[in-house]
Design a protein around this motif. Structure first.
Motif, short mmCIF file in Angstrom:
data_model
loop_
_atom_site.label_atom_id
_atom_site.label_comp_id
_atom_site.label_asym_id
_atom_site.label_seq_id
_atom_site.Cartn_x
_atom_site.Cartn_y
_atom_site.Cartn_z
N TRP A 25 -1.59 17.31 -2.00
CA TRP A 25 -1.45 16.01 -2.63
C TRP A 25 -0.23 15.24 -2.12
O TRP A 25 -0.28 14.04 -1.94
N SER A 26 0.87 15.95 -1.90
CA SER A 26 2.10 15.27 -1.48
C SER A 26 2.15 15.02 0.03
O SER A 26 2.84 14.11 0.48
N GLY A 27 1.48 15.86 0.80
CA GLY A 27 1.54 15.75 2.26
C GLY A 27 2.55 16.68 2.89
O GLY A 27 2.53 16.88 4.11
N GLY A 28 3.46 17.22 2.08
CA GLY A 28 4.44 18.17 2.59
C GLY A 28 5.31 17.59 3.69
O GLY A 28 5.78 16.46 3.61
N LYS A 29 5.51 18.36 4.76
CA LYS A 29 6.37 17.93 5.86
C LYS A 29 5.79 16.76 6.63
O LYS A 29 6.51 16.03 7.31
N ILE A 30 4.50 16.58 6.56
CA ILE A 30 3.86 15.45 7.25
C ILE A 30 4.29 14.12 6.64
O ILE A 30 4.45 13.11 7.32
N GLY A 31 4.48 14.11 5.32
CA GLY A 31 4.82 12.88 4.63
C GLY A 31 3.67 12.41 3.75
O GLY A 31 2.61 13.05 3.68
N PRO A 32 3.84 11.30 3.05
CA PRO A 32 2.82 10.82 2.11
C PRO A 32 1.44 10.62 2.74
O PRO A 32 0.42 10.75 2.06
N GLU A 33 1.39 10.31 4.04
CA GLU A 33 0.09 10.05 4.68
C GLU A 33 -0.66 11.33 5.01
O GLU A 33 -1.74 11.27 5.60
N GLY A 34 -0.10 12.48 4.62
CA GLY A 34 -0.78 13.73 4.88
C GLY A 34 -1.48 14.32 3.67
O GLY A 34 -2.02 15.43 3.75
N GLY A 35 -1.51 13.58 2.55
CA GLY A 35 -2.10 14.09 1.32
C GLY A 35 -3.46 13.51 1.00
O GLY A 35 -3.98 12.64 1.70
N LEU A 36 -4.03 14.00 -0.09
CA LEU A 36 -5.39 13.62 -0.49
C LEU A 36 -5.49 12.22 -1.09
O LEU A 36 -6.60 11.77 -1.36
N PHE A 37 -4.36 11.56 -1.30
CA PHE A 37 -4.42 10.21 -1.88
C PHE A 37 -4.75 9.14 -0.85
O PHE A 37 -5.06 8.00 -1.22
N ALA A 39 0.83 -1.21 0.00
CA ALA A 39 0.00 0.00 0.00
C ALA A 39 0.86 1.26 0.00
O ALA A 39 0.61 2.20 -0.76
N LEU A 40 1.90 1.29 0.84
CA LEU A 40 2.76 2.47 0.88
C LEU A 40 3.56 2.60 -0.41
O LEU A 40 3.78 3.72 -0.90
N SER A 41 3.96 1.47 -0.99
CA SER A 41 4.70 1.50 -2.26
C SER A 41 3.83 2.06 -3.38
O SER A 41 4.30 2.82 -4.23
N ILE A 42 2.56 1.67 -3.40
CA ILE A 42 1.64 2.21 -4.40
C ILE A 42 1.50 3.72 -4.23
O ILE A 42 1.52 4.47 -5.21
N LEU A 43 1.39 4.16 -2.99
CA LEU A 43 1.26 5.60 -2.72
C LEU A 43 2.50 6.35 -3.19
O LEU A 43 2.40 7.39 -3.84
N VAL A 44 3.68 5.83 -2.86
CA VAL A 44 4.93 6.47 -3.30
C VAL A 44 5.02 6.46 -4.83
O VAL A 44 5.45 7.45 -5.44
N GLY A 45 4.61 5.35 -5.46
CA GLY A 45 4.63 5.28 -6.91
C GLY A 45 3.73 6.32 -7.56
O GLY A 45 4.10 6.94 -8.57
N ILE A 46 2.57 6.54 -6.98
CA ILE A 46 1.65 7.56 -7.51
C ILE A 46 2.26 8.95 -7.37
O ILE A 46 2.24 9.76 -8.31
N LEU A 47 2.83 9.24 -6.20
CA LEU A 47 3.44 10.55 -5.98
C LEU A 47 4.62 10.77 -6.93
O LEU A 47 4.81 11.87 -7.46
N TRP A 48 5.42 9.73 -7.15
CA TRP A 48 6.57 9.85 -8.05
C TRP A 48 6.13 10.07 -9.49
O TRP A 48 6.69 10.90 -10.21
N SER A 49 5.11 9.33 -9.91
CA SER A 49 4.63 9.46 -11.30
C SER A 49 4.03 10.84 -11.56
O SER A 49 4.04 11.31 -12.70
#
Length: 321
Positions: free
Chosen positions: A272-284, A123-133
Motif C-alpha cells: 500500500w505504501s510503496g516502500g522504498k519505491i515511493g508512493p507510486e509503488g503502491g496499490l493506490f 494528484a500526488l498530494s491526494i495520494l500522500v494525504g491518503i497514505l498519511w491518513s
C-alpha cells in the motif's frame, strides 16, 4: 539485343524499381517501420557518440554522480533532450514535415502545460494525504530553511521539467506519431507504455511497480488523445515528480534526492505504501489514475461538446444568411 527485348528489359527494371520503392514508401510517405528503425538508429548513434561521453565527462567533473542533485539531474536531462530533439528534427527533414507535427504543436500549449502542473501536484498530494491518513506515511519535519527553500524549489523545477519533457517526448513524439500511422493510436499507446514500463521496472521493482507505471503512462497517452499534444502530460509528470522529489521528500521510483522541503518516511505494508519505491509503488496508483481519467473525460468531453455546439450554431447562422 532487339528492340522488343530492350523494351521488356526496361519494363522489368522499372517494375523492380517500383517494387523496391514500395518496400520503403507508401503513398509517398516513408513506411512507419522504416521510420522507427531509422529514428532508433539516429538516436542510438547520438547516444553512443555524444550523450554517453558527455555524461561521463560531466559526471566525473562533478565528482558526486552517485548522488541525485538538481545539477547532476539537469545536466543529464539536457543532454538527453538535445539528442532527442536532434533525432526528431532529422526525421522531420527526411519525411518533409515540421517538428510540430509530432505532437509538439499546440496553440493552447501553455494552458495545457499549466493545467497539467496543477493536476499533477494535486494528484500526488491526494495520494500522500491518503497514505498519511492511513498511517502509511509519516512526516518527520521540515528539511530546508531560509534561501535554500527557494533555491532548491527552482532548481528541481527546472531540472524536472527538462527531464519530464524528454521522457514524455520520447514516447509521445516521433515514436507515437509514426507507430500510430502503422497500427493506430491506442495500439501504439499500449505498445509504448508496456515497453517503457518493462524497461524502467525490470531489475528495480516487482510486477506491481511495472503495472503502476503502465497505468500511469496510459493516462498520459489519454491526455494526448484529448488535447492533441504532449504538453499537458509534460506538466502533469513534472508536478508529480516535483511534489515527490522536493515538496514531500518521498522516494521517486526508488531514488531519494538532495534538497527536499519536507522530510517523510513510509511505514506499514509496502503493497500500500510503496516502500522504498515511493508512493507510486503502491496499490493506490490504479484507482487514483482511474479517477484522474474520469476527471479528464468530464472536463475535456464537456469542452469538446461545447466546441461542437458552437460550430453547429455558426454553421446554422451562415446557412441562414
Amino acid at each position: 539485343m532487339s528492340m522488343k527485348n530492350r523494351i521488356q528489359e526496361g519494363i522489368y527494371q522499372q517494375t523492380s524499381r517500383f517494387r523496391l520503392i514500395n518496400v520503403f514508401f507508401r503513398h509517398g510517405e516513408l513506411r512507419s517501420l522504416w521510420g522507427i528503425l531509422l529514428f532508433a538508429a539516429i538516436y542510438m548513434s547520438l547516444q553512443t557518440a555524444v550523450a554517453s561521453p558527455l555524461e561521463h565527462i560531466f559526471g566525473a567533473w562533478n565528482g558526486r554522480s552517485h548522488l541525485i542533485t538538481p545539477g547532476n539531474h539537469l545536466t543529464r536531462e539536457v543532454i538527453q533532450s538535445a539528442v532527442l530533439l536532434i533525432s526528431t528534427v532529422l526525421m522531420a527533414r527526411v519525411e518533409g514535415r515540421r517538428i510540430a507535427a509530432y505532437n509538439f504543436g499546440d496553440n493552447s500549449g501553455w494552458i495545457h502545460l499549466c493545467w497539467g502542473l496543477v493536476a499533477g501536484f494535486a494528484a500526488l498530494s491526494i495520494l500522500v494525504g491518503i497514505l498519511w491518513s492511513l498511517h502509511l506515511l509519516m512526516f518527520d519535519g521540515v528539511g530546508l530553511h531560509g534561501t535554500s527553500v527557494i533555491k532548491f524549489a527552482l532548481a528541481w523545477a527546472v531540472s524536472l521539467i527538462v527531464g519530464c519533457f524528454w521522457e514524455i517526448a520520447l514516447l509521445r513524439g516521433y515514436l507515437q506519431f509514426t507507430l500510430t500511422r502503422g497500427i493506430g493510436f491506442w495500439f501504439a499507446a499500449l505498445t509504448l507504455s508496456l515497453l517503457f514500463s518493462l524497461l524502467i521496472g525490470t531489475h528495480r521493482a516487482g510486477f506491481l511497480y511495472i503495472g503502476n507505471a503502465f497505468v500511469f503512462e496510459m493516462v498520459l497517452f489519454l491526455s494526448l488523445w484529448y488535447t492533441g499534444s504532449l504538453w499537458w502530460a509534460v506538466g502533469f509528470n513534472t508536478a508529480w515528480d516535483w511534489a515527490e522529489t522536493y515538496f514531500f521528500g518521498t522516494s521517486n521510483s526508488g531514488l531519494v534526492s538532495e534538497g527536499h522541503l519536507l522530510s517523510t518516511h513510509l511505514t506499514g505494508s509496502i503493497l500500500w505504501s510503496g516502500g522504498k519505491i515511493g508512493p507510486e509503488g503502491g496499490l493506490f496508483i490504479p484507482p487514483l489514475m482511474i479517477l484522474t481519467s474520469i476527471l479528464m473525460w468530464l472536463c475535456w468531453r464537456r469542452v469538446e461538446r461545447s466546441t461542437k455546439a458552437q460550430t453547429l450554431a455558426f454553421a446554422k447562422q451562415d446557412s441562414a444568411n
